[in-house]
Design a protein around this motif. Structure first.
Motif, short mmCIF file in Angstrom:
data_model
loop_
_atom_site.label_atom_id
_atom_site.label_comp_id
_atom_site.label_asym_id
_atom_site.label_seq_id
_atom_site.Cartn_x
_atom_site.Cartn_y
_atom_site.Cartn_z
N LEU A 103 0.86 -1.18 0.00
CA LEU A 103 0.00 0.00 0.00
C LEU A 103 0.90 1.23 0.00
O LEU A 103 1.71 1.41 0.91
CB LEU A 103 -0.90 0.00 1.24
CG LEU A 103 -1.74 -1.26 1.46
CD1 LEU A 103 -2.41 -1.22 2.83
CD2 LEU A 103 -2.76 -1.42 0.36
N LYS A 104 0.76 2.10 -1.01
CA LYS A 104 1.65 3.25 -1.15
C LYS A 104 0.96 4.55 -0.79
O LYS A 104 -0.20 4.76 -1.11
CB LYS A 104 2.17 3.35 -2.59
CG LYS A 104 3.24 2.36 -2.90
CD LYS A 104 3.90 2.66 -4.23
CE LYS A 104 4.99 1.64 -4.47
NZ LYS A 104 5.78 1.95 -5.64
N GLY A 105 1.74 5.41 -0.17
CA GLY A 105 1.31 6.75 0.14
C GLY A 105 2.21 7.75 -0.55
O GLY A 105 2.89 7.43 -1.53
N THR A 106 2.25 8.95 -0.02
CA THR A 106 3.09 10.01 -0.57
C THR A 106 4.56 9.79 -0.24
O THR A 106 5.43 10.01 -1.08
CB THR A 106 2.64 11.38 -0.03
OG1 THR A 106 1.24 11.53 -0.28
CG2 THR A 106 3.39 12.51 -0.69
N GLU B 294 5.36 3.32 2.25
CA GLU B 294 4.78 2.14 1.66
C GLU B 294 4.59 1.12 2.78
O GLU B 294 5.51 0.89 3.57
CB GLU B 294 5.74 1.61 0.59
CG GLU B 294 5.27 0.43 -0.16
CD GLU B 294 6.23 0.11 -1.30
OE1 GLU B 294 5.73 -0.16 -2.40
OE2 GLU B 294 7.46 0.12 -1.09
N ASP C 86 1.30 10.21 6.97
CA ASP C 86 1.12 9.53 5.69
C ASP C 86 0.78 8.06 5.91
O ASP C 86 -0.09 7.51 5.22
CB ASP C 86 2.38 9.67 4.82
CG ASP C 86 2.13 9.26 3.37
OD1 ASP C 86 1.07 9.64 2.81
OD2 ASP C 86 2.98 8.57 2.79
N THR C 87 1.43 7.42 6.88
CA THR C 87 1.11 6.02 7.21
C THR C 87 -0.35 5.88 7.60
O THR C 87 -1.05 4.98 7.13
CB THR C 87 2.02 5.52 8.34
OG1 THR C 87 3.38 5.56 7.91
CG2 THR C 87 1.65 4.11 8.76
N LYS D 186 -2.86 7.82 6.80
CA LYS D 186 -3.73 8.03 5.63
C LYS D 186 -3.78 6.80 4.74
O LYS D 186 -4.85 6.42 4.25
CB LYS D 186 -3.27 9.25 4.85
CG LYS D 186 -3.59 10.56 5.56
CD LYS D 186 -3.11 11.76 4.76
CE LYS D 186 -3.46 13.05 5.48
NZ LYS D 186 -3.01 14.23 4.72
N VAL D 187 -2.64 6.16 4.53
CA VAL D 187 -2.59 4.95 3.69
C VAL D 187 -3.40 3.84 4.34
O VAL D 187 -4.22 3.18 3.69
CB VAL D 187 -1.13 4.51 3.46
CG1 VAL D 187 -1.08 3.14 2.78
CG2 VAL D 187 -0.38 5.54 2.64
N ARG E 295 -7.18 4.72 4.32
CA ARG E 295 -7.73 4.57 2.97
C ARG E 295 -8.02 3.10 2.68
O ARG E 295 -9.08 2.75 2.16
CB ARG E 295 -6.74 5.14 1.94
CG ARG E 295 -7.40 5.72 0.73
CD ARG E 295 -6.41 6.42 -0.22
NE ARG E 295 -5.87 7.65 0.37
CZ ARG E 295 -4.59 7.87 0.66
NH1 ARG E 295 -3.68 6.97 0.42
NH2 ARG E 295 -4.21 9.01 1.19
N ASP F 146 -9.38 14.14 4.12
CA ASP F 146 -8.38 13.67 3.16
C ASP F 146 -8.29 14.52 1.95
O ASP F 146 -8.89 15.06 1.27
CB ASP F 146 -8.68 12.22 2.77
CG ASP F 146 -7.51 11.55 2.11
OD1 ASP F 146 -7.72 10.51 1.51
OD2 ASP F 146 -6.39 12.08 2.19
#
Length: 186
Positions: free
Chosen positions: A2-5, A8, A115-116, A118-119, A122, A186
């Motif tokens: 799972l990737k974010g900005t 991962e 970021d973690t 949010k990923v 999501r 988000d």
């Protein structure tokens, strides 16, 4: 994966155990990650961590991935910096509990935790179709609380003087986030 900005989320692999061993036995990182549970979180041998990993791999079931999962957090350039998880998924109420720990100190306060989150959120809201996610931390972990609030979490409860960290009592802070609140944040 799972990737974010900037991060991962990847499955945990055996090679992650050596870094986890160092972090779990680093007093500052372990205190922030575990609060009053540091007593059982730290002072663990590398052999014990490897045994726990091997046991989890051996007993893992494919259908269990919807009830709980642990991820290693990597930067997009391949540096392992921590871990996160979800657990206690209730398929009726569509809820779960999460945890996150950025354990590599040089990555603290740089947006990797946000970021973690949010990923992971999501994934939980959009792929697993959850309605609500909750977490808890100790009131002295202000960096984590700020990251949670940035993602839209709100304080839903406080267990007064429920944590004992470094000779002082702290509250346990229970925070929650609804799917529609995350969509707005988000």
């Amino acid at each position: 994966m799972l990737k974010g900005t900037v991060v991962e989320l990847c499955p945990v692999v055996a090679e992650d155990m050596e870094r986890l061993y160092l972090w779990r036995n680093d007093e500052e990182a372990a205190t922030l990650a575990a609060g009053s549970s540091m007593v059982v979180y730290s002072n663990i041998s590398l052999d014990s961590l490897r045994t726990m990993y091997e046991e989890n791999v051996r007993t893992a079931r494919l259908d269990d991935k919807y009830n709980r999962a642990v991820f290693s957090i990597y930067t997009l350039d391949g540096v392992h910096i921590g871990n996160c998880d979800y657990r206690d998924v209730n398929p009726v109420t569509r809820t779960a509990t999460i945890g996150i720990a950025i354990l590599a100190k040089e990555y603290w306060s740089k947006g990797y935790g946000t970021d973690t989150l949010k990923v992971l959120l999501r994934f939980l809201f959009l792929r697993l179709n959850l309605k609500r996610v909750q977490l808890d931390t100790w009131s002295g972990n202000t960096r984590a609380i700020r990251a949670y609030e940035k993602c839209g979490f709100v304080v839903e409860g406080r267990l007064r003087q429920n944590e004992y960290v470094n000779g002082q009592y702290y509250d346990t802070i229970v925070m929650g986030l609804l799917r529609e609140e995350f969509a707005l944040a988000d």
